[in-house]
Design a protein around this motif. Structure first.
Motif, PDB file in Angstrom:
ATOM      1  N   ASN A 231       0.884  -1.127  -0.103  1.00  0.00           N
ATOM      2  CA  ASN A 231      -0.028   0.103   0.059  1.00  0.00           C
ATOM      3  C   ASN A 231       0.999   1.115  -0.085  1.00  0.00           C
ATOM      4  OD1 ASN A 231      -2.303   1.481   0.022  1.00  0.00           O
ATOM      5  ND2 ASN A 231      -2.934   1.417   2.279  1.00  0.00           N
ATOM      6  N   ALA A 232       1.976   1.195  -0.773  1.00  0.00           N
ATOM      7  CA  ALA A 232       2.838   2.385  -0.799  1.00  0.00           C
ATOM      8  C   ALA A 232       2.087   3.535  -1.760  1.00  0.00           C
ATOM      9  CB  ALA A 232       4.201   2.070  -1.697  1.00  0.00           C
ATOM     10  N   LEU A 233       2.506   4.757  -1.716  1.00  0.00           N
ATOM     11  CA  LEU A 233       2.081   5.834  -2.411  1.00  0.00           C
ATOM     12  C   LEU A 233       2.797   5.607  -3.672  1.00  0.00           C
ATOM     13  CD1 LEU A 233       1.884   8.712   0.170  1.00  0.00           C
ATOM     14  CD2 LEU A 233       0.164   7.119  -0.590  1.00  0.00           C
ATOM     15  N   TYR A 234       4.104   5.469  -3.694  1.00  0.00           N
ATOM     16  CA  TYR A 234       4.952   5.477  -5.009  1.00  0.00           C
ATOM     17  C   TYR A 234       5.899   4.237  -5.142  1.00  0.00           C
ATOM     18  CZ  TYR A 234       3.188  10.239  -5.796  1.00  0.00           C
ATOM     19  OH  TYR A 234       2.413  11.304  -6.182  1.00  0.00           O
ATOM     20  N   TYR A 235       6.332   3.807  -6.245  1.00  0.00           N
ATOM     21  CA  TYR A 235       6.900   2.723  -6.450  1.00  0.00           C
ATOM     22  C   TYR A 235       7.989   2.650  -7.531  1.00  0.00           C
ATOM     23  CZ  TYR A 235       8.377  -2.090  -7.488  1.00  0.00           C
ATOM     24  OH  TYR A 235       8.877  -3.433  -7.828  1.00  0.00           O
ATOM     25  N   LEU A 236       9.167   2.149  -7.367  1.00  0.00           N
ATOM     26  CA  LEU A 236      10.148   1.948  -8.330  1.00  0.00           C
ATOM     27  C   LEU A 236      11.064   0.811  -8.235  1.00  0.00           C
ATOM     28  CD1 LEU A 236      11.640   3.381 -10.685  1.00  0.00           C
ATOM     29  CD2 LEU A 236      13.306   4.277  -9.050  1.00  0.00           C
ATOM     30  N   ASN A 237      10.833  -0.016  -9.490  1.00  0.00           N
ATOM     31  CA  ASN A 237      11.696  -1.286  -9.299  1.00  0.00           C
ATOM     32  C   ASN A 237      13.315  -0.884  -9.735  1.00  0.00           C
ATOM     33  OD1 ASN A 237      12.421  -3.960  -9.570  1.00  0.00           O
ATOM     34  ND2 ASN A 237      11.497  -4.228 -11.371  1.00  0.00           N
ATOM     35  N   GLY A 238      13.835  -0.885  -8.837  1.00  0.00           N
ATOM     36  CA  GLY A 238      15.448  -0.365  -9.258  1.00  0.00           C
ATOM     37  C   GLY A 238      16.343  -1.654  -9.236  1.00  0.00           C
ATOM     38  N   ARG A 239      17.401  -1.508  -9.858  1.00  0.00           N
ATOM     39  CA  ARG A 239      18.460  -2.827  -9.874  1.00  0.00           C
ATOM     40  C   ARG A 239      18.755  -3.226  -8.403  1.00  0.00           C
ATOM     41  NH1 ARG A 239      23.269  -1.774 -13.634  1.00  0.00           N
ATOM     42  NH2 ARG A 239      23.513  -3.810 -12.888  1.00  0.00           N
ATOM     43  N   GLU A 240      19.208  -1.976  -7.991  1.00  0.00           N
ATOM     44  CA  GLU A 240      19.876  -2.521  -6.348  1.00  0.00           C
ATOM     45  C   GLU A 240      18.734  -2.680  -5.401  1.00  0.00           C
ATOM     46  OE1 GLU A 240      22.862  -0.234  -8.940  1.00  0.00           O
ATOM     47  OE2 GLU A 240      20.673   0.145  -8.427  1.00  0.00           O
ATOM     48  N   ALA A 241      17.575  -1.999  -5.645  1.00  0.00           N
ATOM     49  CA  ALA A 241      16.523  -2.067  -4.487  1.00  0.00           C
ATOM     50  C   ALA A 241      15.296  -1.856  -4.953  1.00  0.00           C
ATOM     51  CB  ALA A 241      16.909  -1.455  -3.265  1.00  0.00           C
ATOM     52  N   GLU A 242      14.283  -2.218  -4.586  1.00  0.00           N
ATOM     53  CA  GLU A 242      12.841  -1.862  -4.933  1.00  0.00           C
ATOM     54  C   GLU A 242      12.441  -0.617  -3.783  1.00  0.00           C
ATOM     55  OE1 GLU A 242       9.950  -5.180  -6.033  1.00  0.00           O
ATOM     56  OE2 GLU A 242      11.255  -5.909  -4.582  1.00  0.00           O
ATOM     57  N   LEU A 243      12.214   0.516  -4.320  1.00  0.00           N
ATOM     58  CA  LEU A 243      11.836   1.717  -3.395  1.00  0.00           C
ATOM     59  C   LEU A 243      10.253   1.783  -3.453  1.00  0.00           C
ATOM     60  CD1 LEU A 243      14.304   4.125  -4.913  1.00  0.00           C
ATOM     61  CD2 LEU A 243      14.612   3.132  -3.009  1.00  0.00           C
ATOM     62  N   PHE A 244      10.201   1.914  -1.878  1.00  0.00           N
ATOM     63  CA  PHE A 244       8.611   2.292  -1.848  1.00  0.00           C
ATOM     64  C   PHE A 244       8.501   3.584  -0.814  1.00  0.00           C
ATOM     65  CE2 PHE A 244       8.850  -2.415  -2.254  1.00  0.00           C
ATOM     66  CZ  PHE A 244       7.895  -2.597  -3.089  1.00  0.00           C
ATOM     67  N   ALA A 245       7.625   4.469  -1.564  1.00  0.00           N
ATOM     68  CA  ALA A 245       7.436   5.797  -0.767  1.00  0.00           C
ATOM     69  C   ALA A 245       6.228   5.759  -0.208  1.00  0.00           C
ATOM     70  CB  ALA A 245       7.772   7.036  -1.758  1.00  0.00           C
ATOM     71  N   TYR A 246       6.330   6.109   1.131  1.00  0.00           N
ATOM     72  CA  TYR A 246       5.220   6.343   2.025  1.00  0.00           C
ATOM     73  C   TYR A 246       4.961   7.748   2.422  1.00  0.00           C
ATOM     74  CZ  TYR A 246       5.451   1.308   2.231  1.00  0.00           C
ATOM     75  OH  TYR A 246       5.365   0.021   1.955  1.00  0.00           O
ATOM     76  N   GLU A 247       4.123   8.179   3.200  1.00  0.00           N
ATOM     77  CA  GLU A 247       3.773   9.491   3.578  1.00  0.00           C
ATOM     78  C   GLU A 247       4.797   9.891   4.686  1.00  0.00           C
ATOM     79  OE1 GLU A 247       2.203  12.971   3.767  1.00  0.00           O
ATOM     80  OE2 GLU A 247       1.406  11.143   2.621  1.00  0.00           O
ATOM     81  N   ASP A 248       5.838   9.333   5.513  1.00  0.00           N
ATOM     82  CA  ASP A 248       6.626   9.795   6.380  1.00  0.00           C
ATOM     83  C   ASP A 248       7.939   9.256   6.238  1.00  0.00           C
ATOM     84  OD1 ASP A 248       4.500  11.038   7.752  1.00  0.00           O
ATOM     85  OD2 ASP A 248       3.982   9.157   9.073  1.00  0.00           O
ATOM     86  N   TYR A 249       8.253   8.129   5.283  1.00  0.00           N
ATOM     87  CA  TYR A 249       9.598   7.714   5.246  1.00  0.00           C
ATOM     88  C   TYR A 249       9.758   6.719   3.883  1.00  0.00           C
ATOM     89  CZ  TYR A 249       7.214   3.080   6.364  1.00  0.00           C
ATOM     90  OH  TYR A 249       6.397   2.121   6.209  1.00  0.00           O
ATOM     91  N   LEU A 250      10.900   6.537   3.496  1.00  0.00           N
ATOM     92  CA  LEU A 250      11.104   5.941   2.216  1.00  0.00           C
ATOM     93  C   LEU A 250      11.627   4.314   2.473  1.00  0.00           C
ATOM     94  CD1 LEU A 250      11.636   6.166  -1.009  1.00  0.00           C
ATOM     95  CD2 LEU A 250      13.898   6.904  -0.608  1.00  0.00           C
TER      96      LEU A 250
END
Length: 275
Positions: free
Chosen positions: A118-137
């Motif tokens: 239930n993340a606000l934003y998502y990126l499938n990176g090579r080194e890691a998957e990034l999930f952006a929430y309201e208060d933290y990454l």
């Protein structure tokens, strides 16, 4: 001349037995024609090398054998090449199907993961998957082997926006991948945050994810600005002079003669009420 059917020797007309091998002779059997014998019996059987016609028969027989063997080998080679070609085609089709299935399964897995987190934003990176929430990454290094190496064998890392000093983005090009790099408080760039040759706060992404990377970058950058703005305002309020500091400065002004005793008493009375 009487021909011996056993050894091929030609005996005298009056001979009843072959003087070479002792075989009983039949005067009604004549010497066969080598050409006819070759056609009926390609392989030499009872020919004697010393007899007339043997060399011709042997040469013709070997020639026919070599031609037959060449044709058989040529057909076998062509069949083998066809089999190899068919095998390579089948292997290529199976490999392509496997790649397509792998990508499909990976995309479905990512979709389920985004929905579950239930993340606000998502990126499938090579080194890691990034999930952006309201208060933290959130950095998720559990997806594959490469991501696990980047973070010392997997795990999930959270960074709050007020801990991030800045974010830098490099757009993906036709030959180079794009990247997002985060400068985090407490980490020395190039030293503490690097693991081997990897920087766990640096995430590369493929060109097809450019839109997702841009959206996440803009969101995180805005969050960093807002969090730093709040910290700056708190610091400004904290550094303002308190009532005692103002009273001290007023006494200094009185001693300097900048204000009268009556003015000092008025300021003093006002500041004491604020304590």
């Amino acid at each position: 001349m009487v021909y011996c059917t056993k050894c091929g020797f030609e005996n005298a007309d009056s001979s009843k037995f072959c003087i070479t091998c002792g075989n009983k002779l039949d005067v009604n059997i004549s010497r066969p024609n080598p050409q006819n014998d070759f056609q009926n019996n390609p392989e030499p059987m009872d020919y004697n090398p010393n007899n007339q016609g043997y060399e011709e028969h042997h040469f013709n027989s070997n020639q026919q054998y070599n031609e037959t063997n060449y044709n058989n080998n040529n057909n076998s080679f062509e069949q083998g090449m066809n089999d190899v070609g068919n095998y390579i085609n089948d292997l290529g089709n199976k490999t392509q199907d496997s790649i397509l299935n792998y990508r499909k399964n990976k995309e479905e897995k990512h979709a389920r993961k985004i929905q579950d987190k239930n993340a606000l934003y998502y990126l499938n990176g090579r080194e890691a998957e990034l999930f952006a929430y309201e208060d933290y990454l959130e950095f998720d290094f559990t997806e594959d082997y490469f991501k696990k190496i980047t973070s010392r064998w997997g795990g999930v890392k959270k960074i709050y926006y007020h801990q991030i000093n800045s974010i830098q983005k490099r757009d993906a090009g036709s030959l180079a991948n794009g990247s997002l790099e985060f400068e985090v408080q407490g980490n020395v760039r190039g030293k503490q945050q690097r693991i081997g040759n990897f920087n766990e706060n640096l995430v590369h992404y493929y060109k097809k994810y450019e839109a997702e990377a841009t959206a996440l970058y803009e969101f995180v950058n805005q969050k960093i600005i807002e969090s730093h703005k709040g910290v700056t305002q708190a610091q400004v309020v904290k550094t303002e002079d308190g009532p005692l500091d103002k009273l001290k400065k007023s006494k200094e002004l009185l001693d300097m003669g900048a204000i009268s005793p009556d003015e000092y008493e008025m300021i003093k009375e006002k500041l004491l009420k604020e304590i």
